[in-house]
Write an enzyme that holds these catalytic residues in place. Structure first.
Site: not given
Ligand code: GLN
Length: 483
Positions: A151, A175, A76
């Protein structure tokens, strides 16, 4: 070769069916050919990969072994990689080449993994759809009109499209698990502190945790083995021995107590997903598990608490991107204030700016007690709920997401609608617990995930249950059409 799992690749490399250089060349060619359809990579590191592949082959030639030696990986794009762009999905860091490797990157490279590139992601890991990336949305290989989740959407889509067998992701509120669910993968968020955060660009430091995405639990075990461990460079890393995750994959599930939280099956859950979750429970019962209903009474407060704490920490972490020290700087600033304002205003996208504003507000003198402190108190209650539940059961099971993957654009104008998709995943981050999502069926041709949560440092139990489940089901073996 692109259909091989990490475990199969390990066997193929060990018995010399192919070399790492051959495998790497084939996968890089496939990335070039297929990725334009899904946009899962931000950078492809061809030269680095071929060099690492040759080095891995040379290590094998002199007798070295190891499951990850010569196997492919992509990170990532928030794991710092020496000399390679590390963008975090943002215009702010489009020109940033990290001066060092993140601990996870260094550990996997030491184990001999070959880095094919850096994967697309929501800007600064904020999102559940992978639509907020400066490099464009990622598409779900199961239906190119749908989101892959976020994400870590690029990491998930790349594996789902069979570009490579495994990737790294990070999970602040879901995510890893959520995109795994939406693309038919197995994804594991380890216990907070299990995997070093050093060199991971911070979103919300008390919640962020790196982990593996792959098709099978067996592969997640191999990758987690390479990622996990104490790191003196991360002050929240925990000095606990790392067990052999592959050794316990086949353990018996006889008598395993599984809790189904009644709050997970209420309004808001797609009833077709509820049915698939129940079907997965039946499979586990056949394997010897015993199931009971439990309660996590404070779960309803999780989304509001998370969406105060995560933005609060983000507003602090992202203050370092000021146009002076890292990344983007605006053209011809008039003075220092103008430099800060325009560099941040032009460098950050809309969702990141929204979070910074919410977080700054929640931390400001007059509101700190009402919002931030309150959210932290709720966090404690949520943790206590889990502690009480784990006195009664060994594992908690439920849906990973309330809905299957939605259409690109369907929720992008309504941030709260997207936040609600995190309802089942964020509690594990608030409590610091490990969680895993595994494939459990399809709704309208789109994958559905089941989430397992375990007590601290019981990643081995999650992998064991998922592996046993995957031996009696074939959901995880299904590939999207055309890939
Ligand atoms: N959807 C959540 C957020 O926007 C989690 C994102 C993540 O786990 N990086 O904060």
């Amino acid at each position: 070769m692109h259909e091989l799992t990490l475990a199969e690749i390990a066997r193929g490399l060990a018995d010399k069916s192919f070399s790492s250089e051959e495998l790497t060349g084939a996968l890089l060619a496939r990335v070039k050919q297929i990725d334009p359809q899904i946009n899962s990579f931000i950078s492809v590191t061809e030269e680095l990969a071929l060099g690492q592949a040759r080095a891995a082959d040379a290590r094998r030639a002199v007798g070295e072994t190891g499951a990850l030696l010569g196997a492919p990986i992509a990170h990532k794009d928030l794991f710092c990689t020496l000399g390679v762009r590390t963008s975090c999905g943002s215009k702010m860091l489009d020109n940033f080449k990290a001066p060092y490797d993140a601990t996870v990157v260094a550990k996997l490279a030491e184990a001999g993994m070959v880095t094919l590139g850096k994967t697309n992601m929501d800007e600064f890991a904020m999102g559940s759809a992978n639509e907020s990336s400066h490099y464009g949305a990622v598409k779900n290989p199961w239906n190119l009109e749908h989101v892959p989740g976020g994400s870590s959407g690029g990491s998930a889509a790349a594996v789902a499209a069979r570009l490579l067998p495994a990737t790294t992701g990070t999970d602040t509120g879901g995510s890893i698990r959520q995109p795994a669910a939406l693309t038919n993968l197995t994804g594991l968020k380890p216990t907070y502190g299990r995997v070093s955060r050093w060199g991971m660009i911070a979103y919300a430091s008390s919640l962020d945790q790196g982990g593996p995405l792959a098709r099978t639990a067996e592969d997640c075990a191999l990758l987690l083995q390479g990622m996990a461990g104490f790191d003196t460079k991360d002050s929240t890393s925990i000095d606990e021995p790392v067990p052999d995750y592959s050794a316990t994959l086949n353990g018996s599930l006889q008598g395993l107590r599984i809790g189904l939280p009644k709050e997970y099956f209420g309004a808001g859950l797609d009833p077709r997903i509820a049915e698939l979750v129940q079907a997965s429970v039946k499979e586990l019962e056949k394997l010897g598990a015993v199931v009971k209903e439990i309660s996590l009474p404070n779960m309803q407060h999780a989304i509001p608490a998370y969406y105060v704490i995560a933005p609060a920490e983000a507003s602090s972490n992202l203050s370092r991107f000021d146009g002076v020290r890292f990344g983007y700087r605006c053209e011809e600033p008039k003075d220092l204030t103008d430099l800060y304002k325009r560099s941040r205003g032009e460098g950050f996208g809309a969702e990141v700016q929204r979070r910074i504003m919410v977080g700054t507000y929640a931390l400001s003198a007059g509101y700190y007690d009402a919002y931030y402190v309150k959210a932290q108190q709720i966090r404690r209650l949520i943790k206590n709920d889990f502690m009480a539940a784990f006195n009664e059961v060994d594992l908690i099971l439920g849906p990973t997401t309330p809905n299957p993957a939605w259409k690109l654009g369907a929720k992008s104008s309504d941030p709260v609608a997207a936040y609600l998709e995190d309802v089942y995943t964020i509690t594990a981050n608030l409590a610091g617990l490990p969680g895993l999502s595994m494939p459990a069926g399809f709704v309208d041709g789109l994958p559905v995930g089941v989430q397992l949560l375990a007590p601290y440092f019981q990643e081995g139990r999650l992998l064991n249950v998922a592996h046993r489940y995957q031996q009696v089901t074939d959901w995880h073996t299904r590939a999207p059409n055309g890939f």
